[in-house]
Scaffold this motif. Sequence first.
Motif, PDB file in Angstrom:
ATOM      1  N   PHE A   1      44.816  30.205  64.459  1.00  0.00           N
ATOM      2  CA  PHE A   1      44.595  31.669  64.126  1.00  0.00           C
ATOM      3  C   PHE A   1      45.149  32.662  64.974  1.00  0.00           C
ATOM      4  CE2 PHE A   1      40.436  29.852  61.886  1.00  0.00           C
ATOM      5  CZ  PHE A   1      41.277  30.186  60.580  1.00  0.00           C
ATOM      6  N   THR A   2      45.330  32.001  66.280  1.00  0.00           N
ATOM      7  CA  THR A   2      45.946  32.933  67.233  1.00  0.00           C
ATOM      8  C   THR A   2      47.383  33.004  67.072  1.00  0.00           C
ATOM      9  OG1 THR A   2      44.396  32.046  68.995  1.00  0.00           O
ATOM     10  CG2 THR A   2      46.543  33.282  69.928  1.00  0.00           C
ATOM     11  N   ARG A   3      48.045  32.357  66.433  1.00  0.00           N
ATOM     12  CA  ARG A   3      49.375  32.213  66.131  1.00  0.00           C
ATOM     13  C   ARG A   3      49.480  33.394  65.014  1.00  0.00           C
ATOM     14  NH1 ARG A   3      50.894  27.332  64.173  1.00  0.00           N
ATOM     15  NH2 ARG A   3      49.314  26.402  65.614  1.00  0.00           N
TER      16      ARG A   3
ATOM     17  N   ILE B   1      45.036  37.950  54.186  1.00  0.00           N
ATOM     18  CA  ILE B   1      45.615  36.771  55.063  1.00  0.00           C
ATOM     19  C   ILE B   1      45.496  35.507  54.305  1.00  0.00           C
ATOM     20  CG2 ILE B   1      45.477  37.588  57.185  1.00  0.00           C
ATOM     21  CD1 ILE B   1      43.021  36.128  57.695  1.00  0.00           C
ATOM     22  N   GLU B   2      44.454  35.535  53.106  1.00  0.00           N
ATOM     23  CA  GLU B   2      44.252  34.316  52.454  1.00  0.00           C
ATOM     24  C   GLU B   2      45.534  34.258  51.542  1.00  0.00           C
ATOM     25  OE1 GLU B   2      40.389  33.777  50.506  1.00  0.00           O
ATOM     26  OE2 GLU B   2      41.422  32.692  48.843  1.00  0.00           O
ATOM     27  N   LEU B   3      46.074  35.384  51.183  1.00  0.00           N
ATOM     28  CA  LEU B   3      47.309  35.468  50.334  1.00  0.00           C
ATOM     29  C   LEU B   3      48.611  35.055  51.204  1.00  0.00           C
ATOM     30  CD1 LEU B   3      48.529  36.418  47.748  1.00  0.00           C
ATOM     31  CD2 LEU B   3      49.020  38.765  48.631  1.00  0.00           C
ATOM     32  N   PHE B   4      48.622  35.443  52.353  1.00  0.00           N
ATOM     33  CA  PHE B   4      49.706  34.900  53.111  1.00  0.00           C
ATOM     34  C   PHE B   4      49.525  33.654  54.157  1.00  0.00           C
ATOM     35  CE2 PHE B   4      50.432  39.423  52.620  1.00  0.00           C
ATOM     36  CZ  PHE B   4      51.778  39.591  51.848  1.00  0.00           C
ATOM     37  N   THR B   5      48.698  32.951  53.479  1.00  0.00           N
ATOM     38  CA  THR B   5      48.485  31.524  54.431  1.00  0.00           C
ATOM     39  C   THR B   5      48.831  30.518  53.473  1.00  0.00           C
ATOM     40  OG1 THR B   5      46.293  32.401  55.558  1.00  0.00           O
ATOM     41  CG2 THR B   5      46.506  30.102  55.233  1.00  0.00           C
ATOM     42  N   SER B   6      49.520  29.570  54.233  1.00  0.00           N
ATOM     43  CA  SER B   6      50.166  28.355  53.361  1.00  0.00           C
ATOM     44  C   SER B   6      48.986  27.533  52.895  1.00  0.00           C
ATOM     45  CB  SER B   6      51.055  27.400  54.212  1.00  0.00           C
ATOM     46  OG  SER B   6      50.172  27.024  55.399  1.00  0.00           O
ATOM     47  N   LYS B   7      49.576  26.812  51.796  1.00  0.00           N
ATOM     48  CA  LYS B   7      48.606  26.015  50.686  1.00  0.00           C
ATOM     49  C   LYS B   7      47.682  25.402  51.712  1.00  0.00           C
ATOM     50  CE  LYS B   7      48.821  25.664  46.265  1.00  0.00           C
ATOM     51  NZ  LYS B   7      50.084  26.243  45.547  1.00  0.00           N
ATOM     52  N   GLY B   8      48.004  24.620  52.480  1.00  0.00           N
ATOM     53  CA  GLY B   8      47.298  23.677  53.222  1.00  0.00           C
ATOM     54  C   GLY B   8      46.129  24.145  54.107  1.00  0.00           C
TER      55      GLY B   8
ATOM     56  N   PHE C   1      48.104  39.976  76.316  1.00  0.00           N
ATOM     57  CA  PHE C   1      47.829  38.922  77.414  1.00  0.00           C
ATOM     58  C   PHE C   1      46.689  38.133  77.277  1.00  0.00           C
ATOM     59  CE2 PHE C   1      50.755  41.622  79.977  1.00  0.00           C
ATOM     60  CZ  PHE C   1      51.528  40.600  80.707  1.00  0.00           C
ATOM     61  N   ILE C   2      45.837  38.638  76.747  1.00  0.00           N
ATOM     62  CA  ILE C   2      44.453  37.713  76.474  1.00  0.00           C
ATOM     63  C   ILE C   2      44.407  36.983  75.128  1.00  0.00           C
ATOM     64  CG2 ILE C   2      43.143  39.212  78.103  1.00  0.00           C
ATOM     65  CD1 ILE C   2      41.527  40.184  75.665  1.00  0.00           C
ATOM     66  N   LEU C   3      45.066  37.186  74.493  1.00  0.00           N
ATOM     67  CA  LEU C   3      45.309  36.502  72.893  1.00  0.00           C
ATOM     68  C   LEU C   3      45.095  35.089  73.220  1.00  0.00           C
ATOM     69  CD1 LEU C   3      45.604  37.629  70.305  1.00  0.00           C
ATOM     70  CD2 LEU C   3      47.893  37.271  70.213  1.00  0.00           C
ATOM     71  N   GLU C   4      45.766  34.458  73.936  1.00  0.00           N
ATOM     72  CA  GLU C   4      45.776  33.052  74.040  1.00  0.00           C
ATOM     73  C   GLU C   4      44.287  32.656  74.897  1.00  0.00           C
ATOM     74  OE1 GLU C   4      47.731  30.936  73.302  1.00  0.00           O
ATOM     75  OE2 GLU C   4      49.273  32.424  72.510  1.00  0.00           O
ATOM     76  N   ARG C   5      43.702  33.525  75.897  1.00  0.00           N
ATOM     77  CA  ARG C   5      42.559  33.011  76.190  1.00  0.00           C
ATOM     78  C   ARG C   5      41.289  33.245  74.960  1.00  0.00           C
ATOM     79  NH1 ARG C   5      43.250  36.508  81.245  1.00  0.00           N
ATOM     80  NH2 ARG C   5      45.460  35.996  81.531  1.00  0.00           N
ATOM     81  N   ASP C   6      40.359  32.298  75.431  1.00  0.00           N
ATOM     82  CA  ASP C   6      39.015  32.183  74.563  1.00  0.00           C
ATOM     83  C   ASP C   6      38.318  33.643  74.826  1.00  0.00           C
ATOM     84  OD1 ASP C   6      37.546  31.525  72.632  1.00  0.00           O
ATOM     85  OD2 ASP C   6      36.561  30.076  73.615  1.00  0.00           O
TER      86      ASP C   6
ATOM     87  N   ALA D   1      47.611  35.864  64.364  1.00  0.00           N
ATOM     88  CA  ALA D   1      47.497  37.162  65.008  1.00  0.00           C
ATOM     89  C   ALA D   1      48.497  37.752  65.551  1.00  0.00           C
ATOM     90  CB  ALA D   1      45.981  37.275  65.937  1.00  0.00           C
ATOM     91  N   ARG D   2      49.358  37.012  66.410  1.00  0.00           N
ATOM     92  CA  ARG D   2      50.397  37.233  67.056  1.00  0.00           C
ATOM     93  C   ARG D   2      51.374  37.947  66.004  1.00  0.00           C
ATOM     94  NH1 ARG D   2      52.131  33.328  69.999  1.00  0.00           N
ATOM     95  NH2 ARG D   2      50.674  33.760  71.635  1.00  0.00           N
ATOM     96  N   ARG D   3      51.763  37.219  64.872  1.00  0.00           N
ATOM     97  CA  ARG D   3      52.462  37.735  63.884  1.00  0.00           C
ATOM     98  C   ARG D   3      52.207  38.857  63.152  1.00  0.00           C
ATOM     99  NH1 ARG D   3      53.145  32.851  60.454  1.00  0.00           N
ATOM    100  NH2 ARG D   3      52.484  31.357  62.065  1.00  0.00           N
ATOM    101  N   THR D   4      50.790  38.850  62.961  1.00  0.00           N
ATOM    102  CA  THR D   4      50.365  40.103  62.377  1.00  0.00           C
ATOM    103  C   THR D   4      50.416  41.290  63.100  1.00  0.00           C
ATOM    104  OG1 THR D   4      48.106  39.449  62.685  1.00  0.00           O
ATOM    105  CG2 THR D   4      48.672  39.793  60.503  1.00  0.00           C
ATOM    106  N   ILE D   5      50.353  41.362  64.501  1.00  0.00           N
ATOM    107  CA  ILE D   5      50.634  42.355  65.473  1.00  0.00           C
ATOM    108  C   ILE D   5      52.005  42.893  65.326  1.00  0.00           C
ATOM    109  CG2 ILE D   5      50.711  43.139  67.654  1.00  0.00           C
ATOM    110  CD1 ILE D   5      48.617  41.169  68.483  1.00  0.00           C
ATOM    111  N   PHE D   6      52.816  41.986  65.159  1.00  0.00           N
ATOM    112  CA  PHE D   6      54.328  42.422  65.102  1.00  0.00           C
ATOM    113  C   PHE D   6      54.554  43.075  63.606  1.00  0.00           C
ATOM    114  CE2 PHE D   6      55.343  39.417  68.317  1.00  0.00           C
ATOM    115  CZ  PHE D   6      55.790  40.129  69.301  1.00  0.00           C
ATOM    116  N   MET D   7      53.806  42.821  62.690  1.00  0.00           N
ATOM    117  CA  MET D   7      53.805  43.150  61.180  1.00  0.00           C
ATOM    118  C   MET D   7      53.298  44.748  61.294  1.00  0.00           C
ATOM    119  SD  MET D   7      54.870  41.924  58.651  1.00  0.00           S
ATOM    120  CE  MET D   7      54.926  42.913  57.013  1.00  0.00           C
TER     121      MET D   7
END
Lengths: 442, 339
Positions: free
Chosen positions: B195-197, B29-36, B250-255, B199-205
């Motif tokens: 990070f939640t966002r 994920i370091e590879l696929f994370t934007s520079k900032g 469902f619980i991805l958004e909750r803490d 995670a959602r993308r990787t699940i689709f992946m």
Amino acid sequence: MDDFLAARLQMAFSLGFHIVFACIGMVMPFFMSLAHFYWLKTKNVVYRDVTKAWSKGVAIFFATGAVSGTVLSFELGLLWPKFMEHAGPIFGMPFSLEGTAFFIEAIALGFYLYGWNRINPWFHWATGVVVGISGLLSGILVVAANAWMNSPAGFDYINGEYLNIDPIKAMFNDAWFSQALHMTVAAFVSTGFAVAGVHALMILRGRNVAFHSKAFKIAAVFGTIAACLQPISGDISAKDVAKRQPAKLAAMEAHFHTERNAPLIIGGIPDTAGKKVDYAIKIPGLLSFMATGDFNGEVKGLDSIPKEDQPPIGVTHYAFQIMVGLGMAMVGLAILYFIALWKKKQWLNSNWLLKLFVIATPMGFIALEAGWTVTEVGRQPWIIHGIMRTADAVTPMPGIAYSFYLFTGVYISLSVIVSLLLYRQITMVGKLYDSSNEVPKS
Amino acid sequence: MIYVVIIFLWTAILLYILLGGADFGAGIIELFTSKGNKDKTRKTMYDAIGPIWEANHMWLIIAIVILFVGFPKIYTTVSVYLHIPLVCMLLGIIARGTAFVFRNYDAVEDDMQKLYTPIFVYSSLITPFFLGIIAASAVSGRIDLQANDFLSAYVFSWLNWFSIAVGIFTVSICGFLATIFIIGQADNESDRKFFTRKARRTIFMVMFCGALVFLSAYLEQIPLFNWIFGDTPGLIAIIAASISLVVMFFILERDKPIMLRLLAGFQVSMILFAATYSHFPDIVLLKNGTNLSLLTHQGQIKTIESLAYALLIGSIFILPALFYLIYIFQKRKDIPSDH
Ligand code: HDD
Ligand code: HEM
Ligand code: HEM
């Protein structure tokens, strides 16, 4: 390059590389724990600084040792599948116990490196000791596996089949004790001298002298005591080899003819065709005494061993001379150091003693590699002594030469990076670790 | 006793995928994370995996040792015919293991970091990719003991679409594990959202890569579908994994970081279970239709017994220590270490 040769060289390079890191990973934790102990007892910050600096070194060496060890556990199969197919179930016991030892080591190291100010100080200290003890245990265990190759035990070899396997007997084979003892002491010698040498150099350069003096003393004391024990343990090994692998002993000594009152041959150039050693110093009777405990004992020469079962004489002989020569040189330096500690305190502040230690920096490791060359090349042409030939064990896959070049390149670049890293750790001591230094630490 | 050994083997592989996988995923994920966002991701990840980092890859060693001691024929067959992907994986392991330590312990932070980081990141990708290839090749029936030319013996044993798809799938699983893991490590709300966002993308992946695996199996005529859906336990495992995935959404958004991690672990275990159950006890399928089985290719009784005892005794020492390690370093709000 022919595949068989490439496979042997690849194995030898990988082991030769791994062993350096493994030894440091085994012994440094003890130095580190001792420094840590002084820090907890005396609250002298220099000891804490030394401990921290060393723990960084341990982390770097541990990781490199761990990856090179992982490579080895695959390489046994990648290069020697026929050997592993039969040997795995027999000599596997030490490896399976070793797994536990490594694991404990890795866990303890996690506690140690990340535990500063987070866990109870004495528990923290103890985890450092555990790193050392489990490291030593794993070293002893792998050597048991190697000893089995020299002195196969724990199975019956009937019509080419390996029956009635007993892994426990295989582990406690005849060569195990002498090899494990000699190896453990060697690890202390080589790491002790290497570390002492580096700190001696820094003292000579006048950098962070208080810091380096404390570090030097710990390493030097461990190294020199071990150096004095090494010839004794080497003697046990030699007697053992004489009994179980006369061909190896004969090659080590370039001893061509079976005889009583055999001389110890020091140095010289073996002449295999003429069956003699030129330009050597010969001490009459000493070889008989070393091998059998009796100046008149009979020592088997190469003439009693069929040509196709003889190990390469040159390499084995030179490697043995290098090991013993360096071992004796280190004993000499150790004695000087002890005299300095007890009788002539003024020597301790003199440059020549430190300079000698600087010169001795690589000696232990060179002796260590030479010793393994003796053991491994001296076992040839067997991979399992008397049972399986190395040539019959090699993988059928062609093109091993490329794999050899590849791994050699990798090991060379890793060695360069690790050396660079250590160099940078050492030059940064003043800034990062030495809090007695004027520069305030943030 | 043989079952004790097999359970250890399976568990070691599973734990390597879970713990080692999360750790490979960190690089991915370091590879696929934007520079900032790179630095934030890296730091959060490092704090989390640093202490258990060395222990994670021990599971691989345990698995290898079990194989060569207990099942030498299987170990040597795989070593000979899958030599090339094994070497690639080893190069990845070497590069990654050393780069990780180098970049965290180098005394000077300078241009060398520019060298370590790409090595670390790309080797994080390569290692699980080849791991997946090796696992897939073992069961894809392409290993040909009779082959007498180089390509069919040593290259086509592993080079096919199915193996490649499984390699990619393994990479996606690692990324998935890491993103789920890292959610719990975030120490502020905006990081957690970020990070939640992810995670959602990787699940689709992962779902997409999983579909690729089935497609490639179809192309290569590997009866994957039958293996997984053919018998009830496998089917149940897959259904359970799917349900837990829905729950996870469902619980991805909750803490609920611990819950999320447990679910992710559960899903991966179920996938591994379904994939291995169907042809247990065979673990290497050969081209000529015969199989190497954990039951018929085991070592002699004494070997298996002593191996089982060694593993049992070992785990008495290892497991409590490991849990304690993880426990201590999970209590995050401690005094920071003064490294
Ligand atoms: C610091 C390293 C070092 C030093 C100073 C010495 N050795 Fe050594 N030697 C080793 C490091 C080593 C080793 C690398 O650790 C070996 C290889 C296998 C083993 O068990 O130990 C070894 C093997 C080895 C063997 C072969 C054992 C076998 O094949 O089973 C013999 C006979 C000796 N040594 C004898 C000696 C003697 C008489 C020494 C006298 C000073 C000596 N060694 C110093
Ligand atoms: C760590 C220190 C060791 C070093 C430096 C070392 C060195 C060597 C060398 C120089 C060779 C090549 C010998 C030749 O081909 O002439 C070799 C071969 C080999 N060694 Fe070692 N060795 C070490 C320990 C071990 C251990 C612990 C094992 C196994 C448990 C082992 C297994 C082998 C095998 C399988 C070969 C290949 C077959 C052979 O050439 O005999 N070695 N090693
Ligand atoms: C064929 C021979 C060998 C194999 C297959 C082998 C295997 C391994 C493996 C898999 C590891 C990684 C463990 C980890 O992740 O912590 C390792 C590390 C280690 N090995 Fe070896 N090894 C061999 C030879 C040796 C020898 C001859 C010694 C010492 C005498 C040794 C001592 C160690 C030690 C102490 C470590 C811990 C790492 C460290 O502290 O740096 N190994 N070895």
